[in-house]
Design an enzyme around this catalytic site. Structure first.
Site, short mmCIF file in Angstrom:
data_model
loop_
_atom_site.label_atom_id
_atom_site.label_comp_id
_atom_site.label_asym_id
_atom_site.label_seq_id
_atom_site.Cartn_x
_atom_site.Cartn_y
_atom_site.Cartn_z
N GLU A 119 0.82 -1.21 0.00
CA GLU A 119 0.00 0.00 0.00
C GLU A 119 0.85 1.25 0.00
O GLU A 119 1.85 1.33 0.70
CB GLU A 119 -0.83 0.07 1.28
N CYS A 152 2.65 8.43 1.72
CA CYS A 152 2.93 7.48 2.80
C CYS A 152 3.43 6.17 2.16
O CYS A 152 2.76 5.60 1.31
CB CYS A 152 1.65 7.25 3.61
N CYS A 159 4.22 -7.21 8.49
CA CYS A 159 5.09 -6.72 9.57
C CYS A 159 5.22 -7.80 10.62
O CYS A 159 4.26 -8.54 10.89
CB CYS A 159 4.51 -5.45 10.19
N CYS A 163 2.03 -5.43 16.93
CA CYS A 163 1.27 -4.49 17.75
C CYS A 163 -0.20 -4.91 17.72
O CYS A 163 -0.74 -5.22 16.66
CB CYS A 163 1.44 -3.07 17.21
N CYS A 166 -2.96 -3.12 15.36
CA CYS A 166 -2.60 -2.80 13.97
C CYS A 166 -2.96 -3.95 13.04
O CYS A 166 -2.61 -5.11 13.29
CB CYS A 166 -1.10 -2.51 13.91
N GLY A 210 4.71 -2.14 7.48
CA GLY A 210 6.04 -2.63 7.84
C GLY A 210 6.80 -1.76 8.81
O GLY A 210 6.39 -0.64 9.12
N SER A 265 6.70 5.58 17.61
CA SER A 265 5.32 5.17 17.95
C SER A 265 5.28 4.85 19.44
O SER A 265 5.56 3.73 19.84
CB SER A 265 4.90 3.95 17.13
N LEU A 266 4.96 5.86 20.22
CA LEU A 266 4.94 5.69 21.68
C LEU A 266 3.68 4.92 22.08
O LEU A 266 3.76 3.86 22.69
CB LEU A 266 5.01 7.06 22.35
N ASN A 267 2.53 5.49 21.74
CA ASN A 267 1.25 4.78 21.83
C ASN A 267 0.79 4.38 23.22
O ASN A 267 -0.28 3.79 23.37
CB ASN A 267 1.25 3.52 20.95
N CYS A 386 -4.21 1.43 8.84
CA CYS A 386 -2.97 0.74 8.52
C CYS A 386 -3.24 -0.71 8.07
O CYS A 386 -3.78 -1.50 8.82
CB CYS A 386 -2.16 0.74 9.82
N1 SAH Z 1 5.97 0.24 11.83
C1 SAH Z 1 6.17 1.63 12.00
C2 SAH Z 1 5.59 2.46 10.87
C3 SAH Z 1 4.27 2.05 10.31
S1 SAH Z 1 2.87 2.18 11.39
C4 SAH Z 1 5.62 2.07 13.34
O1 SAH Z 1 4.92 1.31 13.98
O2 SAH Z 1 5.93 3.20 13.75
C5 SAH Z 1 2.59 3.95 11.36
C6 SAH Z 1 1.76 4.46 12.50
O3 SAH Z 1 0.41 4.00 12.39
C7 SAH Z 1 2.26 4.02 13.86
O4 SAH Z 1 2.42 5.13 14.70
C8 SAH Z 1 1.17 3.12 14.37
O5 SAH Z 1 1.10 3.19 15.78
C9 SAH Z 1 -0.06 3.67 13.68
N2 SAH Z 1 -1.18 2.72 13.54
C10 SAH Z 1 -1.12 1.40 13.31
N3 SAH Z 1 -2.37 0.87 13.24
C11 SAH Z 1 -3.23 1.88 13.46
C12 SAH Z 1 -4.66 1.97 13.52
N4 SAH Z 1 -5.43 0.91 13.34
N5 SAH Z 1 -5.18 3.19 13.76
C13 SAH Z 1 -4.40 4.29 13.92
N6 SAH Z 1 -3.05 4.26 13.87
C14 SAH Z 1 -2.48 3.07 13.64
FE1 SF4 Z 2 4.29 -3.14 12.47
FE2 SF4 Z 2 4.04 -0.49 12.89
FE3 SF4 Z 2 1.84 -2.08 12.68
FE4 SF4 Z 2 3.42 -2.24 14.83
S1 SF4 Z 2 2.20 -0.43 14.19
S2 SF4 Z 2 2.60 -3.99 13.66
S3 SF4 Z 2 5.44 -1.91 13.93
S4 SF4 Z 2 3.33 -1.65 11.08
#
Ligand code: SAH
Ligand code: SF4
Length: 396
Positions: A119, A152, A159, A163, A166, A210, A265-267, A386
């Site tokens: 994507e 993007c 990946c 997480c 995701c 990824g 990505s602190l989250n 994502c």
């Molecule tokens: N793998 C890397 C980059 C890709 S994910 C990373 O994790 O940083 C890019 C961003 O999208 C990350 O900050 C992740 O926390 C966020 N993300 C993933 N799934 C999501 C979702 N369902 N809703 C909102 N943000 C999401």
């Molecule tokens: Fe991979 Fe980023 Fe999704 Fe975590 S948030 S599973 S590191 S793509």
């Protein structure tokens, strides 16, 4: 060093109809020069090839008119093609966002020539919260419908990081992308929208499918191609990582003229919650990430971005905002927080945050003096989350 040495294949083995061809796209100027020297051609013809692929965006060897006919034929006979990734499907949102499935040829596994997709997203007039920190003039006299845009970009198919919130994680890691496949997504989208390099305000975010820092060599080779050959600025690029500490440490050693900005990505507000939503935190907890980030020599006005996905009841409470504010202050480097309301996906056991919770969270950070932005969801009607598009379309 070749941009992607894995792609340098023996020259004397002509491709058959059943074999996939060897892509030139992804090789840097030096590797192209070496290739032409092997063909007993002057090395400077490598510059012509680079110019054709990376500046003029030509996609067929036959169409590179600066190369003599005999040379075009020899390259083709030796099994080469431009081989830039191709936009296979376009999904257009009512807000102007376009999401693409970009086709990469699978050269490493499966039946020869089988297509795999990743994507890529085009967001006109959007910066995903990642606009350059420096002020700048808008480009004038443009006939385009957009004045700035963000692409993007994906770095892997699937990946491995797992997480819990995701959708890409559900795919598992299918394979790493090559440098050509990463940079090729960008050039394919730039060509589609006739982006003018050096004139249009184009941002790149490596935030697609990824984990870029688990495909570090190819990711950085793609950045070098995009900077040196395509002519984009690394100050307009942001790479996001889930906190792969060895990757951050390596990134800190990159020369400033080739280093994108960094987003973490602190989250979650602390290790306990982060370990639940991002199991990788058990390997590299928050403090280890902050220490690695401190090794990066930031440019003037550069800030580290903390991305923070708000999950209802899990990470979006007012006390979490207070903890995040303390964490950012103690990090002791210039930083900002990008809040992202979680995008739902089938089978993922979280809920979207309430609009009031988002506002309260944002206001609490701002009151503590933390620069905070809310990333607006883009293209929800075309499955913005994502990894969602690929799964929705291909049913994988
Ligand atoms: N793998 C890397 C980059 C890709 S994910 C990373 O994790 O940083 C890019 C961003 O999208 C990350 O900050 C992740 O926390 C966020 N993300 C993933 N799934 C999501 C979702 N369902 N809703 C909102 N943000 C999401
Ligand atoms: Fe991979 Fe980023 Fe999704 Fe975590 S948030 S599973 S590191 S793509």
């Amino acid at each position: 060093m070749p941009a992607d040495s894995g792609q340098l294949v023996r020259l004397d083995a002509p491709a058959t109809a059943h074999e996939s061809r060897k892509p030139l796209f992804g090789l840097d100027a030096e590797s192209l020069a070496a290739l032409l020297t092997e063909l007993n051609e002057p090395a400077w013809r490598g510059g012509q090839l680079a110019e054709a692929m990376y500046r003029q965006w030509i996609t067929e060897i036959d169409a590179i008119s600066t190369l003599a006919m005999h040379l075009r034929r020899r390259l083709t006979e030796a099994g080469w093609e431009v081989g830039r990734p191709r936009i296979a499907q376009v999904f257009r949102s009512t807000d102007g966002t376009e999401r693409y499935l970009v086709e990469c040829q699978n050269r490493n596994s499966g039946p020869a020539g089988a297509a795999e997709t990743v994507e890529t997203v085009w967001m006109p007039d959007g910066d995903g919260g990642e606009a350059g920190d420096e002020n700048e003039a808008r480009s004038e006299e443009s006939s385009k419908s957009w004045s700035r845009a963000t692409i993007c970009v994906s770095s892997q198919i699937g990946c491995a990081v797992n997480c819990q919130f995701c959708l890409t994680a559900r795919l598992g890691l299918q394979r790493n992308l090559t440098a050509g496949e990463i940079a090729g997504q960008v050039v394919a989208v730039m060509a589609r929208h006739a982006v003018e390099v050096g004139r249009d305000r184009l941002n790149l975010v490596f935030m697609g499918m990824g984990e870029p820092f688990l495909n570090y060599a190819s990711f950085m080779a793609a950045v070098r191609l995009l900077v040196r050959e395509v002519g984009l600025s690394p100050r307009r690029m942001t790479v996001s990582t889930s906190g792969i500490v060895p990757g951050i440490e390596q990134f800190a050693k990159e020369p400033p003229e080739l280093r994108p900005k960094l987003a973490i990505s602190l989250n979650a507000p602390n290790d306990a919650i982060r370990g639940e939503v991002m199991p990788i935190n058990r390997k590299w907890p928050i403090q280890s990430i902050l220490e690695a980030v401190r090794q990066i020599q930031l440019r003037p006005r550069e800030r580290i971005t903390f991305e923070y996905v708000l999950l209802a009841g899990v990470t979006d409470r007012p006390e979490h905002a207070q903890e995040v504010a303390r964490l950012v202050r103690r990090a002791n480097f210039p930083a900002k927080v990008n809040l992202i309301a979680w995008n739902p996906g089938p089978g993922i056991p979280y809920s979207m945050p309430a609009p009031e919770a988002i506002e309260t969270f944002k206001a609490a950070l701002a009151a503590e003096g933390v620069p905070v932005y809310l990333r607006q969801p883009r293209g929800r009607d075309i499955y913005a989350a994502c990894g969602q598009l690929k799964r929705t379309v291909e049913g994988s």
